[in-house]
Write a protein that holds these residues in place. Structure first.
Motif, PDB file in Angstrom:
ATOM      1  N   ILE A  25       5.991  -6.550 -19.401  1.00  0.00           N
ATOM      2  CA  ILE A  25       5.059  -5.414 -19.351  1.00  0.00           C
ATOM      3  C   ILE A  25       5.135  -4.723 -17.992  1.00  0.00           C
ATOM      4  N   HIS A  26       5.233  -5.505 -16.926  1.00  0.00           N
ATOM      5  CA  HIS A  26       5.393  -4.903 -15.592  1.00  0.00           C
ATOM      6  C   HIS A  26       6.604  -3.967 -15.574  1.00  0.00           C
ATOM      7  N   LEU A  27       7.699  -4.422 -16.180  1.00  0.00           N
ATOM      8  CA  LEU A  27       8.933  -3.623 -16.150  1.00  0.00           C
ATOM      9  C   LEU A  27       8.776  -2.350 -16.989  1.00  0.00           C
ATOM     10  N   ILE A  28       8.213  -2.482 -18.176  1.00  0.00           N
ATOM     11  CA  ILE A  28       8.065  -1.308 -19.055  1.00  0.00           C
ATOM     12  C   ILE A  28       7.114  -0.295 -18.427  1.00  0.00           C
ATOM     13  N   GLU A  29       6.023  -0.774 -17.866  1.00  0.00           N
ATOM     14  CA  GLU A  29       5.079   0.146 -17.211  1.00  0.00           C
ATOM     15  C   GLU A  29       5.750   0.839 -16.025  1.00  0.00           C
ATOM     16  N   SER A  30       6.591   0.114 -15.286  1.00  0.00           N
ATOM     17  CA  SER A  30       7.308   0.710 -14.149  1.00  0.00           C
ATOM     18  C   SER A  30       8.257   1.794 -14.630  1.00  0.00           C
ATOM     19  N   ALA A  31       8.933   1.531 -15.743  1.00  0.00           N
ATOM     20  CA  ALA A  31       9.861   2.529 -16.302  1.00  0.00           C
ATOM     21  C   ALA A  31       9.105   3.768 -16.762  1.00  0.00           C
ATOM     22  N   LYS A  32       7.934   3.560 -17.381  1.00  0.00           N
ATOM     23  CA  LYS A  32       7.132   4.716 -17.839  1.00  0.00           C
ATOM     24  C   LYS A  32       6.689   5.580 -16.669  1.00  0.00           C
ATOM     25  N   LEU A  33       6.485   4.937 -15.510  1.00  0.00           N
ATOM     26  CA  LEU A  33       6.047   5.691 -14.326  1.00  0.00           C
ATOM     27  C   LEU A  33       7.218   6.325 -13.580  1.00  0.00           C
ATOM     28  N   SER A  57       0.846  -1.207   0.000  1.00  0.00           N
ATOM     29  CA  SER A  57       0.000   0.000   0.000  1.00  0.00           C
ATOM     30  C   SER A  57       0.874   1.247   0.000  1.00  0.00           C
ATOM     31  N   ALA A  58       0.283   2.352  -0.464  1.00  0.00           N
ATOM     32  CA  ALA A  58       1.002   3.634  -0.491  1.00  0.00           C
ATOM     33  C   ALA A  58       1.295   4.094   0.934  1.00  0.00           C
ATOM     34  N   ALA A  59       0.390   3.823   1.854  1.00  0.00           N
ATOM     35  CA  ALA A  59       0.613   4.219   3.255  1.00  0.00           C
ATOM     36  C   ALA A  59       1.850   3.520   3.805  1.00  0.00           C
ATOM     37  N   GLN A  60       1.986   2.237   3.511  1.00  0.00           N
ATOM     38  CA  GLN A  60       3.170   1.499   3.962  1.00  0.00           C
ATOM     39  C   GLN A  60       4.446   2.099   3.360  1.00  0.00           C
ATOM     40  N   ALA A  61       4.368   2.463   2.084  1.00  0.00           N
ATOM     41  CA  ALA A  61       5.547   3.024   1.408  1.00  0.00           C
ATOM     42  C   ALA A  61       5.945   4.364   2.015  1.00  0.00           C
ATOM     43  N   LEU A  62       4.953   5.133   2.406  1.00  0.00           N
ATOM     44  CA  LEU A  62       5.229   6.436   3.035  1.00  0.00           C
ATOM     45  C   LEU A  62       5.941   6.223   4.368  1.00  0.00           C
ATOM     46  N   LEU A  63       5.479   5.259   5.142  1.00  0.00           N
ATOM     47  CA  LEU A  63       6.120   4.964   6.431  1.00  0.00           C
ATOM     48  C   LEU A  63       7.565   4.498   6.238  1.00  0.00           C
ATOM     49  N   ALA A  64       7.787   3.646   5.252  1.00  0.00           N
ATOM     50  CA  ALA A  64       9.152   3.134   5.011  1.00  0.00           C
ATOM     51  C   ALA A  64      10.104   4.275   4.672  1.00  0.00           C
ATOM     52  N   GLN A 106      -6.076  -6.967  -7.788  1.00  0.00           N
ATOM     53  CA  GLN A 106      -5.805  -5.523  -7.741  1.00  0.00           C
ATOM     54  C   GLN A 106      -4.738  -5.215  -8.782  1.00  0.00           C
ATOM     55  N   ASP A 107      -4.692  -3.949  -9.236  1.00  0.00           N
ATOM     56  CA  ASP A 107      -3.719  -3.568 -10.252  1.00  0.00           C
ATOM     57  C   ASP A 107      -2.438  -3.084  -9.574  1.00  0.00           C
ATOM     58  N   GLY A 108      -1.407  -3.926  -9.629  1.00  0.00           N
ATOM     59  CA  GLY A 108      -0.144  -3.590  -8.975  1.00  0.00           C
ATOM     60  C   GLY A 108       0.469  -2.288  -9.472  1.00  0.00           C
ATOM     61  N   MET A 109       0.249  -1.986 -10.749  1.00  0.00           N
ATOM     62  CA  MET A 109       0.874  -0.779 -11.302  1.00  0.00           C
ATOM     63  C   MET A 109       0.273   0.494 -10.720  1.00  0.00           C
ATOM     64  N   VAL A 110      -0.982   0.422 -10.274  1.00  0.00           N
ATOM     65  CA  VAL A 110      -1.593   1.601  -9.634  1.00  0.00           C
ATOM     66  C   VAL A 110      -0.803   1.960  -8.379  1.00  0.00           C
ATOM     67  N   LEU A 111      -0.367   0.935  -7.644  1.00  0.00           N
ATOM     68  CA  LEU A 111       0.429   1.191  -6.430  1.00  0.00           C
ATOM     69  C   LEU A 111       1.757   1.866  -6.793  1.00  0.00           C
ATOM     70  N   ILE A 112       2.387   1.425  -7.863  1.00  0.00           N
ATOM     71  CA  ILE A 112       3.661   2.048  -8.269  1.00  0.00           C
ATOM     72  C   ILE A 112       3.432   3.526  -8.590  1.00  0.00           C
ATOM     73  N   PHE A 126      15.461   1.501  -0.104  1.00  0.00           N
ATOM     74  CA  PHE A 126      14.560   0.991  -1.149  1.00  0.00           C
ATOM     75  C   PHE A 126      13.228   0.596  -0.520  1.00  0.00           C
ATOM     76  N   ILE A 127      12.146   0.828  -1.275  1.00  0.00           N
ATOM     77  CA  ILE A 127      10.851   0.253  -0.905  1.00  0.00           C
ATOM     78  C   ILE A 127      10.489  -0.752  -1.988  1.00  0.00           C
ATOM     79  N   SER A 128      10.050  -1.947  -1.571  1.00  0.00           N
ATOM     80  CA  SER A 128       9.723  -3.003  -2.542  1.00  0.00           C
ATOM     81  C   SER A 128       8.228  -3.285  -2.577  1.00  0.00           C
ATOM     82  N   PRO A 129       7.482  -2.588  -3.446  1.00  0.00           N
ATOM     83  CA  PRO A 129       6.076  -2.944  -3.667  1.00  0.00           C
ATOM     84  C   PRO A 129       5.998  -4.161  -4.588  1.00  0.00           C
ATOM     85  N   PHE A 130       5.116  -5.109  -4.231  1.00  0.00           N
ATOM     86  CA  PHE A 130       5.015  -6.393  -4.952  1.00  0.00           C
ATOM     87  C   PHE A 130       3.860  -6.329  -5.955  1.00  0.00           C
TER      88      PHE A 130
END
Ligand code: E4P
Length: 219
Positions: free
Chosen positions: A171-179, A111-118, A138-144, A125-129
C-alpha cells in the motif's frame, strides 16, 4: 516509477535483478550489518549486478570526513549514489559531492523542510522514511504528498527525485505511485508481494484443472 530494492543480501539482489524489474539498490549500515558481509566488497558486488544507482552510506558525521568517505565510495563504480544523513554537515557534504558530479542520496528525511534543503543542496535523491513516521503515529504518505508538491512547484530549480523509503507494505508503494513519487525502495519480501493476489492463484488453479481435462498439450 523506478523500483529499488532495500537490501544488502547479494542472493536476493541477483534473484530480483534477473526479473528485469530492478532499477537500483539502497543499503544502509544496518542492512550491511544484517548481511554479515564486508562493506566495500558487498557494495562492489552489488554494482556489478545492477546497472542503476546503488546507494552506499557514509558513517562519518562531520562534513569533511563525509566528503572523504563519499569520494572513496564513489570510486567503487560510476553507479554509486553516496548516501548522507539529513544533518547540517550532511547537507554540506551533499553540496560538495553533487557539485563534483557524484550522485547523492540524502537519507533520514522526516519533514518537508528537510526535503527542501536537500534539493537546494543538489541531492540526486531525497529519502523520506514513511514507515518510521507511521511508527510514531504520523502519516508518512502526507510527507510524500508535501515533498512531491513542493518539488513540482519549482521544476527548473528543484530536480531532486523523491525516493520513498522505509516502505513496509504494497500500500505504501501504490500510494507513492499515485502521488507521483519518482522511486520506491522496497524490501525484497514486499517487492514479491506486489505480484501476489489470491484471485490470481484461484483463477490459475481453475484454468489448469480444466486444461488437464482436455487431455491436450501445447508442445
Ligand atoms: C532506505 O534507504 C532506508 O535505509 C530504508 O528504507 C529504511 O527502512 P526501515 O525504516 O524499514 O529500516
Amino acid at each position: 516509477m523506478k523500483f529499488f530494492v532495500d537490501t544488502a543480501e547479494i542472493g536476493e539482489i541477483e534473484d530480483l535483478a534477473a526479473t528485469g524489474l530492478l532499477d537500483g539498490v539502497t543499503t544502509n549500515p544496518s542492512l550491511i550489518h544484517k548481511s554479515g558481509g564486508d562493506f566495500i566488497e558487498t557494495i562492489t558486488r552489488i554494482c556489478e549486478i545492477v546497472a542503476g544507482p546503488v546507494s552506499a552510506e557514509v558513517t562519518a558525521t562531520e562534513a569533511d570526513s563525509m566528503i572523504e568517505e563519499g569520494k572513496r565510495l564513489a570510486g567503487i563504480a560510476p553507479n554509486i549514489a553516496v548516501k548522507v544523513p539529513l544533518t547540517w554537515d550532511g547537507l554540506k557534504a551533499c553540496k560538495a559531492l553533487s557539485s563534483a558530479g557524484t550522485m547523492v542520496n540524502v537519507t533520514l528525511c522526516f519533514s518537508a523542510a528537510q526535503a527542501l534543503l536537500a534539493a537546494k543542496a543538489g541531492a540526486t535523491f531525497i529519502s523520506p522514511f514513511v514507515g518510521r513516521l507511521d511508527d510514531i503515529g504520523q502519516d508518512g504518505m502526507v510527507l510524500i504528498e508535501e515533498i512531491v508538491t513542493i518539488y513540482s512547484n519549482y521544476p527548473d530549480t528543484l530536480q531532486t527525485e523523491v525516493l520513498v523509503a522505509s516502505i513496509r507494505d504494497p500500500i505504501h508503494l501504490i500510494e507513492s505511485a499515485k502521488l507521483g513519487a519518482d522511486v520506491a525502495t522496497v524490501p525484497p519480501g514486499v517487492l514479491r508481494k506486489l505480484a501476489q493476489h489470491p484471485l490470481t492463484d484461484k483463477g490459475l488453479a481453475a484454468f489448469l484443472a480444466d486444461w488437464e481435462k482436455t487431455g491436450q498439450s501445447i508442445i
